[in-house]
Design an enzyme around this catalytic site. Structure first.
Site, mmCIF file in Angstrom:
data_model
loop_
_atom_site.group_PDB
_atom_site.id
_atom_site.type_symbol
_atom_site.label_atom_id
_atom_site.label_comp_id
_atom_site.label_asym_id
_atom_site.label_seq_id
_atom_site.Cartn_x
_atom_site.Cartn_y
_atom_site.Cartn_z
ATOM 1 N N ASP A 15 -6.198 25.717 55.001
ATOM 2 C CA ASP A 15 -6.438 27.132 55.270
ATOM 3 C C ASP A 15 -6.087 27.495 56.711
ATOM 4 O OD1 ASP A 15 -7.147 29.618 54.188
ATOM 5 O OD2 ASP A 15 -9.159 29.521 55.043
ATOM 6 N N CYS A 57 -1.170 30.812 33.175
ATOM 7 C CA CYS A 57 -2.329 31.677 32.983
ATOM 8 C C CYS A 57 -2.449 32.032 31.496
ATOM 9 C CB CYS A 57 -2.141 32.930 33.827
ATOM 10 S SG CYS A 57 -3.504 34.097 33.756
#
Length: 288
Positions: free
Chosen positions: A108, A162
């Site tokens: 991050d 997905c």
């Protein structure tokens, strides 16, 4: 060397690990759908970050501890993931360096597209809600990666996709996912921004009963029906599920108590603002 890294990752309780080449990353990060995920518009190549980089080791750190609902997002309930992931990846960089290779770890904090890396390394795909999704962990995990000039065999990219059910789109309180992704309508973003909030934003925070972050799009995702519980001790200890900020705390005292938590970087003010909004609107609802 690759197997030694995998074995070490297992000892460190890293939830999943995969490998991709810098060449393939460079080929796929230049445009198209994945380009929109690059942080802050940065487009530096792995080789510009670590000269001679050949491979990227991608790590998944599961943080799911159970389905209990609370007023802060699940990712922030345990120890600050920046510190936990950095400490674990440090052991891998040291292993590489002990064999004469260069290595640099990021969680991050780097400029590379983490979700693209996760797909190329075979550990995740990107869902409609923009979350990286792992077959075993669901979307409840952090991504860290290590650049190295050690040439490691790349894994096959993840080809899962997905479910296309649109549950996350329909469940999002302010419609952040209705047309691509609108950050300013994302409840997680709203709980973290400074300043006053609109009446609509305040109502959304109250109805979600959150003072930090949002898990709604993850909770409705079918890929999160039965996520693996984390084996990482730092994410299981001293959990804060429902946070209450003492208004009398000084900013210094707040940081002393919560400095090891992922929500602490914003300081006391934003959390206290959200807490007051939730408490105020709940009181008003009781009166009516």
């Amino acid at each position: 060397m690759k197997q030694r890294i995998i074995d070490l990752a297992g000892k460190l309780k890293i939830s999943d690990i995969g490998f991709c080449s810098t060449e393939e990353y460079n080929r796929q990060s230049g445009g198209g759908e994945t380009a929109s995920f690059v942080k802050g518009g940065q487009c530096r190549t792995p080789e510009q970050i670590l000269p001679g980089a050949k491979s990227i080791i991608v790590c998944a750190f599961g943080y799911y501890t159970g389905g209990e609902k609370g007023n802060i997002s699940r990712y922030a309930r345990g120890a600050d993931y920046h510190m936990v992931t950095a400490e674990k990846m440090k052991h891998i960089t040291r292993l590489l360096e002990s064999e004469g290779y260069s290595a640099a770890a990021f969680a991050d904090t780097g400029e590379l597209n983490e979700r693209l890396l996760a797909r190329l390394a075979g550990i995740a795909f990107v869902g409609r809600n923009r979350m990286a999704i792992n077959p075993r962990l669901g979307s409840y995990f952090f991504i860290g990666y290590i650049l190295t000039d050690c040439l490691l065999e790349a894994d096959s990219p993840c080809t899962d996709s997905c479910a296309g059910c649109n549950r996350c789109v329909e469940a999002c309180p302010l419609g952040a996912l209705s047309d691509g992704f609108d950050e300013e309508k994302c409840l997680s973003y709203i709980t973290q921004k400074k300043g006053s909030l609109s009446e609509t934003e305040e109502r959304a925070i109250t109805e979600a009963n959150t003072i930090w972050g949002c898990d709604i799009c993850q909770e409705v995702c079918p890929h999160n029906a039965n996520p693996a519980v984390t084996e990482i001790e730092e994410f299981k200890r001293d959990l804060i599920i429902n946070l209450h900020i003492d208004e009398t705390l000084s900013n210094k005292a707040f940081m002393r108590i919560y400095r090891g938590r992922a929500f602490a970087w914003r300081g006391k003010g934003v959390l206290l603002r959200n807490q007051k909004i939730v408490e105020k609107l709940k009181k008003n609802k009781k009166r009516t």
